[in-house]
Design an enzyme around this catalytic site. Sequence first.
Site, short mmCIF file in Angstrom:
data_model
loop_
_atom_site.label_atom_id
_atom_site.label_comp_id
_atom_site.label_asym_id
_atom_site.label_seq_id
_atom_site.Cartn_x
_atom_site.Cartn_y
_atom_site.Cartn_z
CG ASN A 8 -1.43 1.19 1.37
OD1 ASN A 8 -2.09 2.26 0.15
ND2 ASN A 8 -2.38 1.57 2.32
CE LYS A 10 -0.23 3.51 5.16
NZ LYS A 10 -0.23 3.67 6.25
CG HIS A 95 -5.98 2.15 4.86
ND1 HIS A 95 -5.49 2.52 6.24
CD2 HIS A 95 -5.23 0.81 5.43
CE1 HIS A 95 -3.65 2.66 6.93
NE2 HIS A 95 -4.10 1.60 5.84
CD GLU A 97 -2.74 5.70 6.65
OE1 GLU A 97 -1.91 5.61 7.60
OE2 GLU A 97 -3.11 5.35 4.89
CD GLU A 162 -3.58 -1.66 7.76
OE1 GLU A 162 -2.29 -1.90 7.38
OE2 GLU A 162 -4.51 -1.46 8.09
N GLY A 168 2.88 2.87 10.79
CA GLY A 168 3.63 2.95 10.21
C GLY A 168 4.00 3.91 12.00
CB SER A 199 5.40 -1.40 11.93
OG SER A 199 5.02 -0.32 12.83
#
Length: 237
Positions: A8, A10, A95, A97, A162, A168, A199
Site C-alpha cells: 500500500n 498510500k 483502511h 486512515e 491492522e 507507521g 509496521s
Amino acid sequence: MTKTIVGNWKMHGSLGLVETLVPAVASFAARTQSKSEIVICPPAPLLPAAARRIEGSFLSLGAQDVSAHAEGAYTGDVSASMLAEVGCRYVIVGHSERRAQYRELNETVKAKAEAAIAAGLIPIICVGEMLAQRESGMAIRWVSQQVKECAPSSGQFLLAYEPVWAIGSGKVPGVAEIGEMHAHILSLLPEAKVLYGGSVKAANAADILAVAGVSGLLVGGASLVVEEFCGIIGMTR
C-alpha cells in the site's frame, strides 16, 4: 496456502517510482519463482502506468479505495468498474486512515466491498483496534464488530488485521497477540484469508508470516523501498 503480499503506497510515489520499483519487484518475483500473490496498490493517478508495467508479470494491481456507488454525481469518487477497466484486481477498503480521516463507518466499508465484488474486484477489508481499545481489553470485541458489520454476505474478499496503534509507529504486537486476533477472526469466518498489517518490514516479516492464521501481509512504507519489499516477498518462498 498461497500467501498474499500487498504493498500500500498510500499517498506516496510518482511515475518515476512506478518505472523503477514495479519492474524491479516483478523481476525479483520471477527470478525467485515466488509462489505468493503480490499486489501493488499505488495512488489512483498512477494505476494506468502501473498496469502497463505489471502486464505479463507475477504481480497484480490494486487500488487504495473505491466508491460505494456504481456511477453518478459523486465528484472525486472512482467506481469499481473504472478500477477494473484500468487493470485492477484488488482494492483496499476500510483502511484505518480512511475510517479516521474521512469518518468511514462499517456500513460504508461494507457497501464499498460489495460494490467492488459486483465489479469483479477482490476487496481487502481492513479491521483493527486503537491503542485505547487494546489497553482496555476491548480489542477482540471491537474487531469482532468490524468483521461482522463489514464482511459481505457473499463473494470473494480478504481481511486485513491492522492494529491502528502499530501503523507507521514501528510498534508491532507480539506473535501471541497477532495469533490470538487472527484465530478469533477465523472463528467468525473460518474460510477467510486474513492478512496482517502494521509496521511490517523485512526484519519482522518471517516471524509474522509464521504465525498460524496469517495468510499474508499488508505492507505500508516498506513497500516503497525495493530492497525492503523484495526482502518481505522473499520470506514467502
